[in-house]
Design an enzyme around this catalytic site. Structure first.
Site, mmCIF file in Angstrom:
data_model
loop_
_atom_site.group_PDB
_atom_site.id
_atom_site.type_symbol
_atom_site.label_atom_id
_atom_site.label_comp_id
_atom_site.label_asym_id
_atom_site.label_seq_id
_atom_site.Cartn_x
_atom_site.Cartn_y
_atom_site.Cartn_z
ATOM 1 N N HIS A 38 -10.130 -5.417 -2.609
ATOM 2 C CA HIS A 38 -8.615 -5.756 -1.935
ATOM 3 C C HIS A 38 -8.704 -6.015 -0.768
ATOM 4 C CE1 HIS A 38 -9.756 -1.606 -2.205
ATOM 5 N NE2 HIS A 38 -9.181 -1.426 -1.008
ATOM 6 N N HIS A 59 -6.662 -5.696 2.892
ATOM 7 C CA HIS A 59 -5.388 -5.068 3.617
ATOM 8 C C HIS A 59 -4.822 -6.127 4.605
ATOM 9 C CE1 HIS A 59 -6.464 -0.692 2.554
ATOM 10 N NE2 HIS A 59 -7.666 -1.223 2.616
ATOM 11 N N GLU A 81 -12.289 3.561 -1.191
ATOM 12 C CA GLU A 81 -11.541 4.512 -2.128
ATOM 13 C C GLU A 81 -11.477 3.839 -3.264
ATOM 14 O OE1 GLU A 81 -7.816 5.758 -0.182
ATOM 15 O OE2 GLU A 81 -7.073 5.941 -2.311
ATOM 16 N N ASP A 122 0.811 -1.159 0.021
ATOM 17 C CA ASP A 122 -0.014 0.052 0.092
ATOM 18 C C ASP A 122 0.818 1.112 -0.054
ATOM 19 O OD1 ASP A 122 -1.667 2.222 1.069
ATOM 20 O OD2 ASP A 122 -3.172 0.756 1.329
ATOM 21 N N ILE A 123 0.698 2.270 -0.915
ATOM 22 C CA ILE A 123 1.554 3.257 -1.075
ATOM 23 C C ILE A 123 1.262 4.612 0.159
ATOM 24 C CG2 ILE A 123 -0.171 5.117 -2.240
ATOM 25 C CD1 ILE A 123 3.442 4.157 -3.296
HETATM 26 P P1 5GP Z 1 -9.769 1.412 0.471
HETATM 27 O O1 5GP Z 1 -10.270 1.279 -0.987
HETATM 28 O O2 5GP Z 1 -9.671 0.112 1.142
HETATM 29 O O3 5GP Z 1 -10.625 2.248 1.491
HETATM 30 O O4 5GP Z 1 -8.438 2.211 0.431
HETATM 31 C C1 5GP Z 1 -7.714 1.904 -0.919
HETATM 32 C C2 5GP Z 1 -6.094 1.782 -0.276
HETATM 33 O O5 5GP Z 1 -5.353 1.724 -1.555
HETATM 34 C C3 5GP Z 1 -5.577 2.893 0.668
HETATM 35 O O6 5GP Z 1 -5.014 2.307 1.657
HETATM 36 C C4 5GP Z 1 -4.488 3.788 -0.482
HETATM 37 O O7 5GP Z 1 -3.399 3.884 0.081
HETATM 38 C C5 5GP Z 1 -4.160 2.485 -1.584
HETATM 39 N N1 5GP Z 1 -4.065 3.107 -2.698
HETATM 40 C C6 5GP Z 1 -4.895 3.780 -3.747
HETATM 41 N N2 5GP Z 1 -4.249 4.189 -4.591
HETATM 42 C C7 5GP Z 1 -3.018 3.272 -4.519
HETATM 43 C C8 5GP Z 1 -2.046 3.174 -5.592
HETATM 44 O O8 5GP Z 1 -1.971 3.975 -6.624
HETATM 45 N N3 5GP Z 1 -0.988 2.263 -5.225
HETATM 46 C C9 5GP Z 1 -0.677 1.845 -4.127
HETATM 47 N N4 5GP Z 1 0.140 0.805 -3.924
HETATM 48 N N5 5GP Z 1 -1.903 1.705 -3.254
HETATM 49 C C10 5GP Z 1 -3.071 2.581 -3.472
#
Ligand code: 5GP
Length: 130
Positions: A93, A95, A88, A29-30
């Site tokens: 995905h 975590h 987001e 995760d970035i």
């Molecule tokens: P969620 O959708 O589970 O709420 O959050 C999405 C997760 O993906 C976040 O923790 C965010 O930091 C990570 N994320 C979003 N865009 C990117 C990306 O382009 N590259 C990576 N490696 N992680 C990402």
């Protein structure tokens, strides 16, 4: 249009890859909650995890387990925590977050800042345990 995670799995957007097979992909995760915070995705583009077909869902869980075992071996931690949010990015995905305390899985907390070298070293360390 392909999701950002599909572009990552296809190598069209760079990522710190941890593991990959024909159907699944894992990368750091970035904006990590902790060093070693990894995302595990199916290559199949489905937004909501519980809309996955049973076979893909089971395969995703099995793949995530292998990655979690590798994270635990590579990163000092008490356990590897598991979370599914998807608030987001509309591509399933999981975590995987190395935990020292319960608070390490609080997504509202300030994210860790890591250099590209630290990301690369962390991904390599985890991948070496697979
Ligand atoms: P969620 O959708 O589970 O709420 O959050 C999405 C997760 O993906 C976040 O923790 C965010 O930091 C990570 N994320 C979003 N865009 C990117 C990306 O382009 N590259 C990576 N490696 N992680 C990402």
């Amino acid at each position: 249009m392909a999701t950002i995670f599909s572009l990552i799995a296809a190598g069209q957007i760079p990522s710190y890859k941890v593991a990959e097979d024909e159907n699944y992909y894992a990368f750091l995760d970035i904006n990590p909650l902790a060093k070693g915070h990894t995302l595990v995705i199916p290559k199949k583009e489905v937004d909501y995890i519980f809309d996955l077909d049973d076979e893909t869902y089971a395969g995703l869980c099995a793949f995530a387990k292998k990655v979690a075992v590798a994270i635990k071996a590579a990163i000092p931690c008490k356990r590897v925590g598991v979370a599914v949010l998807g608030m987001e990015v509309p591509h399933t995905h999981i975590h995987l977050v190395p935990l020292q305390t319960e608070g390490d899985l609080d997504f509202r907390k300030k994210k860790l800042e890591m250099t590209p070298e630290e990301f690369k070293e962390t991904a390599t360390k985890i991948a070496a345990q697979l």
